[in-house]
Design a protein around this motif. Structure first.
Motif, short mmCIF file in Angstrom:
data_model
loop_
_atom_site.label_atom_id
_atom_site.label_comp_id
_atom_site.label_asym_id
_atom_site.label_seq_id
_atom_site.Cartn_x
_atom_site.Cartn_y
_atom_site.Cartn_z
N TYR A 86 0.84 -1.20 0.00
CA TYR A 86 0.00 0.00 0.00
C TYR A 86 0.87 1.25 0.00
O TYR A 86 2.04 1.22 0.39
CB TYR A 86 -0.90 0.02 1.25
CG TYR A 86 -1.85 -1.14 1.33
CD1 TYR A 86 -3.13 -1.07 0.80
CD2 TYR A 86 -1.46 -2.33 1.95
CE1 TYR A 86 -3.99 -2.15 0.86
CE2 TYR A 86 -2.31 -3.41 2.02
CZ TYR A 86 -3.58 -3.32 1.48
OH TYR A 86 -4.43 -4.39 1.54
N ILE A 138 -3.81 3.27 0.03
CA ILE A 138 -4.13 2.93 -1.35
C ILE A 138 -3.37 1.67 -1.76
O ILE A 138 -2.13 1.64 -1.71
CB ILE A 138 -3.78 4.09 -2.29
CG1 ILE A 138 -4.63 5.32 -1.93
CG2 ILE A 138 -4.01 3.70 -3.75
CD1 ILE A 138 -4.23 6.58 -2.66
N SER A 139 -4.09 0.65 -2.17
CA SER A 139 -3.45 -0.60 -2.60
C SER A 139 -2.73 -0.37 -3.92
O SER A 139 -3.24 0.27 -4.83
CB SER A 139 -4.49 -1.72 -2.76
OG SER A 139 -5.50 -1.35 -3.68
N ARG A 140 -1.52 -0.93 -4.04
CA ARG A 140 -0.74 -0.73 -5.26
C ARG A 140 -1.33 -1.52 -6.43
O ARG A 140 -1.11 -1.18 -7.59
CB ARG A 140 0.72 -1.10 -5.04
CG ARG A 140 1.39 -0.23 -3.99
CD ARG A 140 2.87 -0.11 -4.24
NE ARG A 140 3.17 0.79 -5.34
CZ ARG A 140 4.33 0.82 -5.98
NH1 ARG A 140 5.28 -0.03 -5.63
NH2 ARG A 140 4.54 1.68 -6.96
N GLY A 196 -4.77 -2.02 -8.00
CA GLY A 196 -6.12 -1.50 -7.96
C GLY A 196 -7.07 -2.33 -8.80
O GLY A 196 -6.70 -3.39 -9.34
N VAL A 198 -1.93 7.04 -11.10
CA VAL A 198 -2.68 5.83 -11.43
C VAL A 198 -2.29 5.40 -12.83
O VAL A 198 -2.37 6.19 -13.78
CB VAL A 198 -4.20 6.10 -11.38
CG1 VAL A 198 -4.97 4.81 -11.63
CG2 VAL A 198 -4.60 6.74 -10.07
N LEU A 235 5.15 -1.21 -11.30
CA LEU A 235 5.28 -0.94 -9.86
C LEU A 235 6.72 -0.70 -9.43
O LEU A 235 6.96 -0.18 -8.34
CB LEU A 235 4.67 -2.09 -9.06
CG LEU A 235 3.16 -2.28 -9.20
CD1 LEU A 235 2.71 -3.50 -8.39
CD2 LEU A 235 2.40 -1.04 -8.76
N THR A 264 1.66 5.16 -7.84
CA THR A 264 0.90 4.84 -6.63
C THR A 264 0.18 3.50 -6.77
O THR A 264 0.29 2.62 -5.92
CB THR A 264 -0.13 5.94 -6.33
OG1 THR A 264 0.49 7.21 -6.36
CG2 THR A 264 -0.77 5.71 -4.95
N THR A 265 -0.55 3.36 -7.87
CA THR A 265 -1.35 2.15 -8.07
C THR A 265 -1.50 1.87 -9.55
O THR A 265 -1.42 2.77 -10.39
CB THR A 265 -2.73 2.28 -7.40
OG1 THR A 265 -3.43 1.02 -7.47
CG2 THR A 265 -3.57 3.36 -8.04
#
Length: 310
Positions: free
Chosen positions: A3, A13-15, A17, A198, A258, A264-265
């Protein structure tokens, strides 16, 4: 599940999504019922996903409706990113009244007292350059508490430059993957401003799953590719497979994205539980720096000079 927590948003926020374009989309996927969609979202929560990306025009409004029902009671823990500019009836309208109406509709459909993030869904360049009052209106809605943040969904480095120069956006949704790497040159600038980044189209509309080759045929939105487009993509996929020595490219494709700390996600689409499990598992895959650099080199030396319409 890993996260991230940004200063701009007080949520974890989960990486990995959940891209909800396919949710309730019976036009492109005839087997996606509402009941299956609700079950899929609940499964995603169970697996630790906290970030959901949707839009009023996804599945003619059904995507937001399913999320609103499935995520009721999760307002404090789940992050929803929705959009404005394309409505549930298929109309494109970036006028200021339409944006306000769209946000009010999303609040109702999503069962929310506020929206975590609202982004302009691929707007025109005059909007991105701040030549209109769109950013000002979104700032006002943020002050009113109707939205916690706002931003844009864009595709190119040139558009990133426009946005960074002319706005104080909280969110940027961006197309980036192994085949489309040009935006990475601006990742440091995005990270410096603590912007929620995102990544959309992470699997290049399915090509980076590794399941397509030059013999593939496509229907629906994917029928836009010409024979030459398909042949070019197939050659690229062969090159990637020769580097990573794998046929299933999902873990490599997602972990590559990632590996950039500014991200972020990532929001791969989710059509069924098998895809959900695959996406979540990819978050645990560790891409070596050597493989990453080989994929960057492939892009720099070959892919970037090819015509690769997505």
């Amino acid at each position: 599940m890993d996260y991230k927590r940004l200063k701009r948003f007080n949520k974890k926020i989960s990486r990995i999504g959940f891209g909800a374009w396919q949710l309730g989309n019976t036009k492109e996927f005839s087997d996606m019922t509402k009941e299956e969609g609700l079950k899929l979202v609940k499964k995603a929560i169970d697996k630790g996903i906290t970030f959901f990306d949707t839009a009023p025009n996804y599945a003619q409004g059904r995507s937001e409706e399913i999320l609103g029902e499935a995520l009721k009671g999760y307002e404090d823990t789940v992050f929803i990113n929705t959009k404005v500019g394309h409505d549930h009836e298929g109309n494109t309208d970036f006028s200021l009244p339409a944006i306000t109406n769209s946000i009010n509709r999303s609040l109702k459909v999503l069962n929310r007292s506020y929206l975590d993030s609202v982004i302009l869904h691929n707007p025109s360049h005059d909007i991105l350059r701040g030549e209109t009052t769109h950013y000002k209106q979104l700032e006002e809605l943020k002050k009113q508490g109707l939205i916690k943040g706002y931003g844009v969904s864009i595709d190119t480095p040139e558009e990133i430059e426009m946005v960074l120069k002319n706005s104080n956006v909280d969110t940027i949704e961006l197309m980036f993957n192994i085949i489309h790497q040009s935006p990475k040159a601006l990742f440091d600038k995005i990270k410096e401003r603590d912007i929620l980044l995102v990544i959309k189209v992470p699997l290049d509309s399915g090509w980076l799953t590794g399941k397509y080759d030059e013999t593939a045929t496509f229907t629906g939105i994917r029928s836009r590719w010409s024979k030459k487009d398909i042949e070019t993509r197939s050659e690229i996929i062969d090159d990637i497979k020769s580097i990573v020595k794998e046929d299933n490219l999902v873990p490599i494709a997602i972990s590559f994205i990632l590996s950039f700390d500014a991200v972020t996600t990532v929001i791969p689409g989710v059509r069924n539980e098998k895809q959900l499990n695959s996406n979540v598992a990819a978050g645990d895959y560790e891409l070596t720096d050597d493989l990453k650099q080989q994929l960057v080199k492939l892009y720099e030396e070959k892919i970037k000079d090819l015509d690769t319409p997505w």
